[in-house]
Motif scaffolding. Sequence first.
Motif, short mmCIF file in Angstrom:
data_model
loop_
_atom_site.label_atom_id
_atom_site.label_comp_id
_atom_site.label_asym_id
_atom_site.label_seq_id
_atom_site.Cartn_x
_atom_site.Cartn_y
_atom_site.Cartn_z
N LEU A 1 -48.65 -16.08 -5.97
CA LEU A 1 -50.50 -15.79 -5.80
C LEU A 1 -51.14 -16.77 -5.08
O LEU A 1 -51.71 -16.23 -3.81
CB LEU A 1 -51.24 -15.74 -7.22
CG LEU A 1 -52.54 -15.17 -6.98
CD1 LEU A 1 -52.94 -14.07 -5.84
CD2 LEU A 1 -53.15 -15.77 -8.00
N LEU A 2 -50.67 -17.98 -4.99
CA LEU A 2 -51.39 -19.29 -4.13
C LEU A 2 -50.66 -18.95 -2.85
O LEU A 2 -50.95 -18.75 -1.89
CB LEU A 2 -51.11 -20.56 -4.74
CG LEU A 2 -50.94 -21.07 -6.24
CD1 LEU A 2 -50.48 -22.19 -6.59
CD2 LEU A 2 -52.87 -20.60 -5.61
N ALA A 3 -49.24 -18.26 -2.81
CA ALA A 3 -49.01 -18.11 -1.55
C ALA A 3 -49.08 -17.24 -0.38
O ALA A 3 -49.44 -17.40 0.66
CB ALA A 3 -47.42 -17.95 -1.80
N TYR A 4 -49.32 -15.91 -1.51
CA TYR A 4 -50.24 -14.65 -0.81
C TYR A 4 -51.87 -15.15 -0.86
O TYR A 4 -52.19 -14.74 0.83
CB TYR A 4 -50.39 -14.04 -1.87
CG TYR A 4 -50.89 -12.32 -1.32
CD1 TYR A 4 -50.39 -11.40 -0.18
CD2 TYR A 4 -52.66 -11.97 -1.49
CE1 TYR A 4 -50.56 -9.99 0.35
CE2 TYR A 4 -52.75 -11.40 -0.58
CZ TYR A 4 -51.75 -9.74 0.12
OH TYR A 4 -52.30 -8.73 0.57
N LEU A 5 -52.41 -16.14 -1.24
CA LEU A 5 -53.95 -16.46 -0.89
C LEU A 5 -53.52 -17.27 0.28
O LEU A 5 -54.74 -17.24 1.41
CB LEU A 5 -54.66 -17.23 -1.44
CG LEU A 5 -54.91 -16.64 -3.12
CD1 LEU A 5 -55.13 -17.00 -4.26
CD2 LEU A 5 -55.68 -15.07 -2.93
N THR A 6 -52.26 -18.31 0.96
CA THR A 6 -52.60 -18.84 1.66
C THR A 6 -52.16 -18.52 2.92
O THR A 6 -52.86 -18.54 3.89
CB THR A 6 -51.10 -20.62 1.24
OG1 THR A 6 -51.50 -21.15 0.22
CG2 THR A 6 -50.95 -20.56 3.07
N LEU A 7 -50.68 -18.07 2.97
CA LEU A 7 -51.01 -16.52 3.93
C LEU A 7 -51.86 -15.94 3.97
O LEU A 7 -52.09 -15.80 5.83
CB LEU A 7 -50.19 -16.37 3.88
CG LEU A 7 -48.60 -16.82 3.80
CD1 LEU A 7 -47.56 -15.85 3.54
CD2 LEU A 7 -48.37 -17.28 5.10
N PHE A 8 -52.60 -15.27 3.98
CA PHE A 8 -54.39 -14.87 4.22
C PHE A 8 -55.13 -14.95 4.91
O PHE A 8 -55.96 -14.84 5.18
CB PHE A 8 -54.37 -13.45 2.49
CG PHE A 8 -55.88 -13.07 2.84
CD1 PHE A 8 -56.36 -11.91 3.42
CD2 PHE A 8 -57.26 -13.60 2.33
CE1 PHE A 8 -57.26 -11.11 4.09
CE2 PHE A 8 -58.06 -12.51 2.71
CZ PHE A 8 -58.11 -11.33 3.57
N VAL A 9 -55.37 -16.55 4.41
CA VAL A 9 -56.60 -17.60 4.98
C VAL A 9 -55.95 -17.59 6.32
O VAL A 9 -56.99 -17.98 6.42
CB VAL A 9 -56.28 -19.05 3.46
CG1 VAL A 9 -57.42 -19.86 4.19
CG2 VAL A 9 -57.44 -18.67 1.87
#
Length: 163
Positions: A154-162
């Motif tokens: 989840l943190l990786a997805y948020l990081t790539l989204f940001v």
Amino acid sequence: MVIWMLVFLSAAVFYDWQEFRIPNWLTGIGAVITTGICLWKGVEIADIAAGVLLPFFICIGLFYLGCLGGGDIKLLMVCGIPLGTYVFRFLVVSFLWNGVYAIIFLWRHGSFRLRLSYFIHYISECLESRRLIPYQNRLQKSEEDQIHFSTGVLLAYLTLFVF
């Protein structure tokens, strides 16, 4: 797509924290809906296939060594559906976040040095025997000692989204 993936990943993290597993029905529904959205948006089937197969082939060895659960691999495969070949970047960021999470988790539980020494011993056993030995965490006392890989995903997805 972003909102759907955040809802899906949040549900996966919730189940992982509550039941220490990610249910097959959740990843199945996630795969069907994510694939449907991608096809509706015109994503090529070859890109979808690459996004699914790359995480599988990269992570299946970790599963057989006992380092990664099957639900975690299926979660990564669903996340790869919209990413195509960019899933490799997602995997790297996911493993980095999980590494940070693991260090903090182990440090807070006072077992960082013990786990590190166990891991070094495991590596030396593999080198001495010249084969990969399944990683058995003899130090794990209960389910509360498990690290929830889905949190790093989840943190990786948020990081790539940001970014």
